[in-house]
Design an enzyme around this catalytic site. Structure first.
Site, short mmCIF file in Angstrom:
data_model
loop_
_atom_site.label_atom_id
_atom_site.label_comp_id
_atom_site.label_asym_id
_atom_site.label_seq_id
_atom_site.Cartn_x
_atom_site.Cartn_y
_atom_site.Cartn_z
N PRO A 10 66.74 -82.08 55.60
CG PRO A 10 68.09 -80.22 55.17
CD PRO A 10 66.75 -80.81 54.87
CG ASN A 11 71.25 -82.17 59.28
OD1 ASN A 11 72.10 -83.01 59.01
ND2 ASN A 11 71.37 -80.91 58.91
NE ARG A 18 70.28 -81.22 63.78
CZ ARG A 18 69.38 -80.48 63.16
NH1 ARG A 18 68.23 -80.99 62.81
NH2 ARG A 18 69.63 -79.22 62.91
CE1 TYR A 23 65.63 -79.12 65.82
CE2 TYR A 23 67.91 -79.53 66.39
CZ TYR A 23 66.96 -78.80 65.72
OH TYR A 23 67.34 -77.72 64.95
CG ASN A 74 60.91 -80.14 60.14
OD1 ASN A 74 61.66 -79.27 59.70
ND2 ASN A 74 60.95 -80.56 61.40
CB ALA A 77 68.91 -75.90 57.14
CG HIS A 80 65.70 -70.95 57.79
ND1 HIS A 80 64.61 -70.49 58.48
CD2 HIS A 80 66.10 -72.10 58.41
CE1 HIS A 80 64.38 -71.30 59.51
NE2 HIS A 80 65.26 -72.28 59.47
CG ASP A 87 60.13 -70.97 42.94
OD1 ASP A 87 59.55 -70.12 43.68
OD2 ASP A 87 61.11 -70.68 42.21
CD GLU A 98 57.48 -73.13 57.30
OE1 GLU A 98 58.45 -72.73 57.96
OE2 GLU A 98 56.85 -72.41 56.50
CG HIS A 100 59.89 -75.28 61.60
ND1 HIS A 100 60.90 -75.68 60.77
CD2 HIS A 100 59.11 -74.42 60.90
CE1 HIS A 100 60.76 -75.08 59.60
NE2 HIS A 100 59.67 -74.32 59.65
CB SER A 102 63.15 -75.68 67.83
OG SER A 102 63.55 -75.25 66.54
NE ARG A 107 67.01 -73.36 67.21
CZ ARG A 107 67.38 -74.36 66.45
NH1 ARG A 107 66.51 -75.03 65.74
NH2 ARG A 107 68.66 -74.71 66.38
NE ARG A 111 68.72 -72.53 63.74
CZ ARG A 111 69.20 -73.55 63.04
NH1 ARG A 111 68.49 -74.09 62.09
NH2 ARG A 111 70.39 -74.03 63.30
#
Length: 157
Positions: A10-11, A18, A23, A74, A77, A80, A87, A98, A100, A102, A107, A111
């Site tokens: 998302p986002n 953004r 970012y 990535n 949100a 978290h 799963d 994984e 990210h 940032s 943060r 997070r």
């Protein structure tokens, strides 16, 4: 030919506009183009997918099983708190890195914890928008070239 799936949650479709102080100004399309080009140079197919919907991401993870050699993810949100995504990763044989943009550990406190990290091959964070993704891809290319696909992955060895 080896295949890598780059998943974005998302986002991340809003990259470039953004919160550029966190970012940067690079768009998701820019990042995807760079990863696809680097994969092509190395003889690896790179496919990209972004969704703001948890179920869509779970579906793509499940569909990736036996279809891809690695996933760069990535989850935004969802990192978290999404037990469903955690799963799905645990249920497949494809190693996941994984990623990210940032440094999630610098943060807000909420997070700092990733529910995905325990089922991921590794985690890269805080290098910036292009650099974090490229670091993951370069790690995969190294593993492919040196036939170390499962070494140190902590899963499906």
């Amino acid at each position: 030919m080896h295949k890598v799936l780059v998943l974005n949650g998302p986002n991340l479709n809003m990259l470039g506009t953004r919160e550029p102080e966190i970012y940067g100004h690079t768009t998701l399309q820019d990042i995807e183009n760079i990863l696809i080009a680097r994969g092509k140079e190395a003889g690896v197919a790179v496919d990209c997918y972004q969704s703001n919907h948890e179920g869509d991401l779970v579906d793509r993870i499940q569909q990736a099983n036996h279809a891809y050699d690695y996933i760069i993810f990535n989850a935004g949100a969802y990192t978290h708190y999404s037990i469903a995504i955690r799963d799905a990763i645990a249920a497949i044989d494809v190693p996941v890195i994984e990623v990210h943009i940032s440094n999630i550990h610098k943060r807000e406190a909420f997070r700092h914890t990733s529910v995905l990290a325990p089922v991921a091959m590794g985690q890269i964070c805080g290098l910036g928008n292009v650099e974090s993704y490229l670091a993951a891809l370069e790690a995969i290319l190294y593993k492919i070239q040196h036939n170390h696909e499962n070494e140190g992955s902590g899963k499906k060895a």
